[in-house]
Design a protein around this motif. Structure first.
Motif, PDB file in Angstrom:
ATOM      1  N   LEU A 149       0.815  -1.206   0.000  1.00 40.31           N
ATOM      2  CA  LEU A 149       0.000   0.000   0.000  1.00 40.31           C
ATOM      3  C   LEU A 149       0.845   1.250   0.000  1.00 40.31           C
ATOM      4  N   ARG A 150       2.072   1.141   0.520  1.00 41.00           N
ATOM      5  CA  ARG A 150       2.955   2.300   0.486  1.00 41.00           C
ATOM      6  C   ARG A 150       3.245   2.709  -0.954  1.00 41.00           C
ATOM      7  N   GLU A 151       3.524   1.719  -1.783  1.00 35.75           N
ATOM      8  CA  GLU A 151       3.822   2.041  -3.175  1.00 35.75           C
ATOM      9  C   GLU A 151       2.575   2.424  -3.939  1.00 35.75           C
ATOM     10  N   ARG A 152       1.463   1.843  -3.519  1.00 36.34           N
ATOM     11  CA  ARG A 152       0.216   2.233  -4.177  1.00 36.34           C
ATOM     12  C   ARG A 152      -0.053   3.704  -3.942  1.00 36.34           C
ATOM     13  N   GLU A 153       0.323   4.197  -2.769  1.00 38.11           N
ATOM     14  CA  GLU A 153       0.139   5.620  -2.501  1.00 38.11           C
ATOM     15  C   GLU A 153       0.924   6.465  -3.483  1.00 38.11           C
ATOM     16  N   ARG A 154       2.122   6.002  -3.826  1.00 36.83           N
ATOM     17  CA  ARG A 154       2.891   6.765  -4.816  1.00 36.83           C
ATOM     18  C   ARG A 154       2.152   6.849  -6.139  1.00 36.83           C
ATOM     19  N   VAL A 155       1.640   5.703  -6.567  1.00 41.75           N
ATOM     20  CA  VAL A 155       0.941   5.692  -7.858  1.00 41.75           C
ATOM     21  C   VAL A 155      -0.307   6.562  -7.785  1.00 41.75           C
ATOM     22  N   LEU A 156      -1.028   6.459  -6.675  1.00 38.68           N
ATOM     23  CA  LEU A 156      -2.242   7.273  -6.563  1.00 38.68           C
ATOM     24  C   LEU A 156      -1.905   8.753  -6.493  1.00 38.68           C
ATOM     25  N   THR A 202       7.260  10.375 -12.015  1.00 37.99           N
ATOM     26  CA  THR A 202       6.882   9.046 -12.505  1.00 37.99           C
ATOM     27  C   THR A 202       8.080   8.131 -12.580  1.00 37.99           C
ATOM     28  N   ARG A 203       9.190   8.657 -13.030  1.00 36.66           N
ATOM     29  CA  ARG A 203      10.360   7.780 -13.122  1.00 36.66           C
ATOM     30  C   ARG A 203      10.747   7.270 -11.747  1.00 36.66           C
ATOM     31  N   VAL A 204      10.751   8.188 -10.771  1.00 36.97           N
ATOM     32  CA  VAL A 204      11.107   7.772  -9.411  1.00 36.97           C
ATOM     33  C   VAL A 204      10.116   6.740  -8.894  1.00 36.97           C
ATOM     34  N   ALA A 205       8.832   7.003  -9.120  1.00 32.82           N
ATOM     35  CA  ALA A 205       7.811   6.102  -8.602  1.00 32.82           C
ATOM     36  C   ALA A 205       7.929   4.727  -9.227  1.00 32.82           C
ATOM     37  N   MET A 206       8.230   4.672 -10.512  1.00 31.57           N
ATOM     38  CA  MET A 206       8.336   3.360 -11.153  1.00 31.57           C
ATOM     39  C   MET A 206       9.513   2.573 -10.601  1.00 31.57           C
ATOM     40  N   ASP A 207      10.604   3.298 -10.295  1.00 28.62           N
ATOM     41  CA  ASP A 207      11.719   2.585  -9.673  1.00 28.62           C
ATOM     42  C   ASP A 207      11.316   2.021  -8.330  1.00 28.62           C
ATOM     43  N   GLU A 294       2.952  -8.883 -13.562  1.00 31.64           N
ATOM     44  CA  GLU A 294       2.283  -7.854 -14.366  1.00 31.64           C
ATOM     45  C   GLU A 294       2.552  -6.471 -13.809  1.00 31.64           C
ATOM     46  N   ILE A 295       2.736  -6.368 -12.501  1.00 32.34           N
ATOM     47  CA  ILE A 295       3.096  -5.049 -11.961  1.00 32.34           C
ATOM     48  C   ILE A 295       4.415  -4.620 -12.567  1.00 32.34           C
ATOM     49  N   ARG A 296       5.352  -5.553 -12.615  1.00 29.98           N
ATOM     50  CA  ARG A 296       6.652  -5.200 -13.184  1.00 29.98           C
ATOM     51  C   ARG A 296       6.516  -4.778 -14.641  1.00 29.98           C
ATOM     52  N   GLU A 297       5.738  -5.554 -15.393  1.00 31.41           N
ATOM     53  CA  GLU A 297       5.574  -5.209 -16.804  1.00 31.41           C
ATOM     54  C   GLU A 297       4.931  -3.843 -16.958  1.00 31.41           C
ATOM     55  N   SER A 298       3.949  -3.556 -16.139  1.00 37.52           N
ATOM     56  CA  SER A 298       3.301  -2.247 -16.232  1.00 37.52           C
ATOM     57  C   SER A 298       4.291  -1.135 -15.926  1.00 37.52           C
ATOM     58  N   ALA A 299       5.127  -1.344 -14.906  1.00 40.67           N
ATOM     59  CA  ALA A 299       6.093  -0.304 -14.575  1.00 40.67           C
ATOM     60  C   ALA A 299       7.032  -0.064 -15.745  1.00 40.67           C
ATOM     61  N   ARG A 300       7.426  -1.155 -16.404  1.00 44.14           N
ATOM     62  CA  ARG A 300       8.331  -0.969 -17.545  1.00 44.14           C
ATOM     63  C   ARG A 300       7.638  -0.270 -18.696  1.00 44.14           C
ATOM     64  N   ILE A 301       6.354  -0.595 -18.914  1.00 42.89           N
ATOM     65  CA  ILE A 301       5.634   0.100 -19.987  1.00 42.89           C
ATOM     66  C   ILE A 301       5.581   1.591 -19.693  1.00 42.89           C
ATOM     67  N   VAL A 302       5.289   1.923 -18.430  1.00 43.75           N
ATOM     68  CA  VAL A 302       5.191   3.347 -18.106  1.00 43.75           C
ATOM     69  C   VAL A 302       6.539   4.024 -18.297  1.00 43.75           C
ATOM     70  N   GLN A 303       7.611   3.341 -17.923  1.00 42.48           N
ATOM     71  CA  GLN A 303       8.924   3.957 -18.126  1.00 42.48           C
ATOM     72  C   GLN A 303       9.179   4.211 -19.595  1.00 42.48           C
ATOM     73  N   GLN A 304       8.824   3.247 -20.442  1.00 44.83           N
ATOM     74  CA  GLN A 304       9.019   3.470 -21.875  1.00 44.83           C
ATOM     75  C   GLN A 304       8.127   4.583 -22.387  1.00 44.83           C
ATOM     76  N   ALA A 305       6.902   4.607 -21.893  1.00 47.45           N
ATOM     77  CA  ALA A 305       5.969   5.613 -22.417  1.00 47.45           C
ATOM     78  C   ALA A 305       6.384   7.015 -22.023  1.00 47.45           C
ATOM     79  N   ILE A 306       6.843   7.153 -20.777  1.00 48.84           N
ATOM     80  CA  ILE A 306       7.246   8.484 -20.319  1.00 48.84           C
ATOM     81  C   ILE A 306       8.407   9.005 -21.155  1.00 48.84           C
ATOM     82  N   ASP A 307       9.264   8.118 -21.570  1.00 47.74           N
ATOM     83  CA  ASP A 307      10.411   8.581 -22.349  1.00 47.74           C
ATOM     84  C   ASP A 307      10.050   8.900 -23.784  1.00 47.74           C
ATOM     85  N   SER A 308       8.934   8.330 -24.273  1.00 49.62           N
ATOM     86  CA  SER A 308       8.661   8.486 -25.695  1.00 49.62           C
ATOM     87  C   SER A 308       7.373   9.231 -25.957  1.00 49.62           C
TER      88      SER A 308
END
Lengths: 396, 334, 218
Positions: A149-156, A202-207, A294-308
């Motif tokens: 839930l700590r990390e969920r707070e970051r995403v929220l 977002t980059r920090v949160a994904m890490d 899937e959480i990991r995959e989503s984080a990677r997608i977001v990292q790619q999307a933010i960069d592009s």
């Protein structure tokens, strides 16, 4: 003395030959219950520890969405639609708005599509992190709750920074996404876009999210007791799953590599690299594992999307009063819980003629009578938790 | 020192002093352990824990909770068996306090040094099982009854490994007198955890199960049975059960320390120093084991009832028996 | 066989599932031929309409011959001229009917077909799909309680969402909404000025005529 001897002889002759009859008990789990993810009621006939003939009783949260949609126009409907699966609020709006845009044959600008994709993946992470928190809690481990839930707070927090709402964003508009700063006609002329700090945060949160996935894996994945309580429990064969309409991580855990992000083109997922995670046995353990990956995959997608992320407008030109032309279509999306689709029938008016909402959890839990047959009572909790449903999604 | 010995030798004065010490010790230790649980779990879970009660440390939290429990209304269900209902927490807490009596806090410093100290300890700890059964039965609640039967099943199942695991120690020490066992460990210089490591592990696991702590807390945390046998207990009766659990953690740890970890002995301590520092050493070592118990609670999920039972009967009992056999053989041979 | 948009599935990134690009028209035609119905591609959705007496056979063919094993949903649309809530149809229908729709999909390429059939408006009944797709059980219960469709052969058509003894079928167009009896749609502006109530509350006030608030949303 003789009295005692008589007594002893008498007692030894009376043999306990009565068949201990253990009648079946009807156990009512819910509707108010800590482990049923909402107001779900299970009526089970229990013989000792085993449950037979489990019948879910749903409808405690039925809000009549489909009727509500018939008396509202499209912008009004986006305000209510994110309340269907309230854990991943943003993801519910996407297929609906895409259906309306399809009927209007609108071209959504790419920046809007990227933003939608990023927020959808964040909604997916939010939903899966709640699962990561609550599932071990039902099994008895209290600590993963706080980590997840700590990390969920970051995403929220990120979602709130962009859309203004943590659970109910209402961020989509027909033709794109809503301008982030203000919405009046004067501010429309200013540059309205994602907050400036969004990219770095977002980059920090994904890490951090990737880091907590590692922590959760350490804490939960190797734990003997968790394995004993989830491996081999609640096995769902793929044929049964597809016949009942089970989709999403539940289906993929049974070995069927079916991900709507690959086959449907509602968002530009083909621009990103990600894996479709499948499990092997279809038991509770696999369903947990698939969601963690899937959480990991989503984080990677977001990292790619933010960069592009491309630049450009975030909303197509639409008339002031939106009338969607006559037509019908079905648009489905890969929601965190499974396949969510909207069958939109439009008669050319400002609101739909009929909106059928296909929600993922409804089909996911229609499998409960089949899967809970002859299962021990504590395992009922484990299996129900692993299906990861939300009652708002079930009852609409 | 002389004065203390004289006072203690007077029967009535000594008795009153001992009673006072026990009466003070039990709640204080219970509260300390409760507070430690709150703060430690908070640390492990990235939280702060009790913060406002008592400066910014939160040490007064447990006192506040205790007072809160005392001022609650005493509700007894209408159909409940009143005398039995009131008796149950007394049984559980009484059994725990009675355990404190035989623990040696220093050389010749047990409240009552019984020759069969270990036997007494194991027997008394079973009385709390009766307390659990009685609590569930007298609550006039179907679910409490089921919960207490389940709890009783678990407690009885784990009695056997508990008892069998200490037989190895008795064989090595040659006596059941707890003080003498500590002396035996001092004499050889090696705490019994080294030759009896398997016995220690089995004892620890069985003790966790006896205490209904995670990972064995099915009786209390059943998802569909609310709080199991504790459902109908409110106010200070509930407090008694909880206090009993914490104090029981301490006493079980203290017994484990006495049997396996050398009790009140610390290398280099002897004579008068041992009398003064002995209790502190014992309490410190016990708190170490209590810390491990708390740690387990926040890390592991809980076992299912049948997995629990099969582990007791199919794994722990054979291992304990094997331990006894090997110890006995080696004692004769070596 | 009409098509509102030329359709070509874009080739996706292949990791596990490989998309073989072919236009949906060919697929739609083959399905329609096999089940004896008519196919339409409406905005990327393949819709095949079959006569009501061939309903179960059509779906059996879809499942067996075309690999459409994933049961997506089953629901209905009430095509009716009188509406108690919402706008009536622009062009009134000559004949009112209930359209039953069922979407099935495959699990490899994501091809999906929405089968539809027409049922009688006042007494709709059709064969159940439980023997073809086990998941149709709950969907048919929902369609029954919402529209009043009788599914012949269904073991237990009890209410799913609605409480016992609920009268009427809510999703029929003639079923009134109590809130709309009180306040006519599109939610006329109340006397206590609406403009301050933006956002959630204001949705009741923004109706078809609320042009200025429309502009902000659009």
């Amino acid at each position: 003395m003789t009295l005692d001897q008589d007594l002893v002889r008498h007692l030894s002759e009376v043999s306990v030959s009565v068949e201990l009859q253990t009648p079946e008990m009807t156990l009512n789990i819910g509707p108010q219950h800590p482990s049923t993810h909402g107001v779900l009621r299970l009526v089970a006939r229990v013989d000792g520890e085993r449950a037979f003939d489990v019948r879910p009783v749903i409808g405690y949260m039925h809000r009549g969405y489909e009727k509500l949609a018939e008396v509202r126009n499209y912008p009004q409907i986006t305000t209510i639609v994110n309340r269907i699966d309230w854990v991943a609020g943003y993801a519910n709006e996407i297929p609906f708005i895409t259906a309306a845009e399809k009927l209007m044959e609108l071209e959504v600008p790419p920046r809007a599509l990227w933003i939608r994709l990023i927020l959808t993946e964040m909604a997916r992470m939010a939903s899966h992190l709640i699962f990561m928190a609550s599932y071990p809690l039902e099994l008895g481990a209290q600590t993963p709750l706080f980590f997840a839930l700590r990390e969920r707070e970051r995403v929220l927090d990120l979602l709130e920074g962009v859309t203004g709402g943590r659970f109910h964003p209402n961020f989509n508009r027909i033709g794109g996404v809503k301008p982030a700063y203000g919405s009046g006609s004067q501010t429309r002329k200013l540059i309205q876009d994602l907050p400036k700090t969004f990219y770095e945060e977002t980059r920090v949160a994904m890490d951090e999210v990737l880091h907590v996935c590692d922590q959760l894996e350490d804490l939960v994945a190797g734990n003997e007791i968790i394995l004993a309580r989830t491996k081999g429990i609640g096995v769902l064969p793929p044929e049964v799953a597809v016949a009942y309409g089970v989709t999403g991580p539940n289906l993929r855990a049974s070995g069927v590599a079916f991900d709507l992000r690959r086959v449907e083109d509602y968002l530009p997922y083909d621009q990103f690299e990600f894996n479709v995670i499948t499990g092997q046995n279809g038991d509770c353990w696999d369903r947990w594992w698939v969601r963690l990956q899937e959480i990991r995959e989503s984080a990677r997608i977001v990292q790619q999307a933010i960069d592009s992320i491309p630049s450009g407008p975030i909303q197509a030109k639409v008339p002031k009063v939106i009338k969607v032309p006559k037509g019908e279509t079905y648009v489905r999306a890969e929601n965190p819980k499974g396949e969510m689709g909207y069958y939109l029938v439009s008669d050319g008016g400002q609101g739909p003629y009929r909106l059928k909402i296909r929600s993922a959890s409804f089909s996911n839990i229609s499998i409960l009578p089949w899967i809970l047959e002859g299962v021990l009572v504590p395992d009922i909790i484990a299996i129900m938790g692993s299906l990861d449903f939300v009652l708002g999604d079930v009852d609409r | 020192m002389q004065l203390l010995a004289e006072v203690m030798s007077n029967f009535w004065l000594g008795l009153i002093i001992k009673l006072l010490i026990v009466a003070l010790l039990v709640p204080v230790i219970g509260m300390i352990i409760g507070f430690a649980e709150m703060k430690l779990s908070a640390k492990m879970q990235n939280r702060v824990g009790p913060y406002y009660a008592g400066g910014r440390w939160g040490w007064a939290q447990l006192i506040a909770d205790g007072l809160k429990f005392f001022q609650k209304e005493d509700i007894i269900p209408a159909d409940a068996d009143r005398p039995v209902f009131k008796l149950a927490p007394a049984l559980v807490l009484g059994a725990t306090v009675a355990l404190v009596v035989v623990i040696p806090f220093g050389p010749n410093m047990a409240f009552r040094n019984l020759e069969l100290g270990l036997f007494y300890a194991l027997a008394i700890s079973s009385i709390s099982t009766i307390g659990v059964l009685v609590a569930g039965w007298s609550s006039a609640n179907k679910y409490s009854l089921i919960g207490s039967l389940r709890a009783a099943g678990q407690l009885i199942a784990y009695e056997l490994p508990l008892v069998l695991s200490v037989v190895g120690v008795v064989i090595l020490a040659g006596t059941m007198n707890l003080d003498a066992i500590v002396q035996a460990q001092i004499a050889t210089g090696i705490p019994y955890v080294v030759p009896q490591f398997l016995g220690f592990v089995i004892f620890f696991i069985a003790a966790l199960a006896e205490l209904s702590r995670l990972p064995f807390d099915m009786p209390v945390a059943e998802s569909e049975l609310v709080m199991g046998y504790l459902t109908e207990y409110t106010g200070f009766r509930f407090l008694f059960f909880f206090l009993a659990e914490f104090v029981n953690m301490f006493t079980m740890s203290a017994i484990a320390v006495t049997l396996f970890l050398g009790g009140y002995h610390f290398p280099g301590l002897s004579g008068d120093l041992a009398t003064v520092l002995g209790p502190i050493v014992l309490i410190a070592k016990s708190f170490l084991l209590v810390f491990v118990m708390l740690w387990f609670r926040w890390t592991f999920p809980r076992f299912r009832e049948d997995q629990l039972q099969s582990m007791a009967w199919k794994v722990l009992v054979p291992l304990a028996l094997a331990n006894i056999a090997v110890t006995a053989i080696l004692k004769v041979v070596i | 066989m009409t098509s509102s948009q030329p359709e070509a599935e874009a080739p996706e990134q292949e990791q596990e599932t490989v998309e073989a690009p072919h236009p949906l028209t060919e697929f739609a035609n083959s399905v329609a031929e096999a089940v004896g119905g008519e196919a339409v591609i409406t905005f990327d959705t393949v819709k095949v309409s079959v006569p009501a007496d061939r309903w179960a056979q059509a779906l059996t063919t879809a499942r067996d011959e075309f690999g459409l094993v994933l049961f997506s949903f089953l629901s209905a649309i009430d095509w009716s001229n009188e509406t108690a809530v919402g706008d009536p149809l622009e062009q009134p229908l000559e004949e009112e009917y209930i359209e039953l729709i069922c979407t099935v999909s495959d699990v490899s390429e994501g091809k999906r077909v929405t089968f539809s059939t027409r049922l009688d408006h006042d007494h709709p009944e059709v064969q159940t799909l439980i023997d073809v797709y086990a998941g149709a059980n709950w969907h048919e219960r929902e369609a029954h309680e919402m529209f009043g469709i009788r599914f012949i052969g269904h073991p237990d058509l009890s209410h799913l969402y609605l409480p016992e003894g609920f009268l009427g079928h809510p999703l029929r167009k003639t079923f009134p909404l109590l809130a709309r009896e009180v306040k006519p749609w599109p939610g006329k502006v109340d006397v206590e000025g609406m403009p301050s109530e933006e956002g959630e509350e204001g949705e009741a006030a923004e109706g078809g005529e609320g042009a200025e608030t429309e502009e902000e949303e659009a």
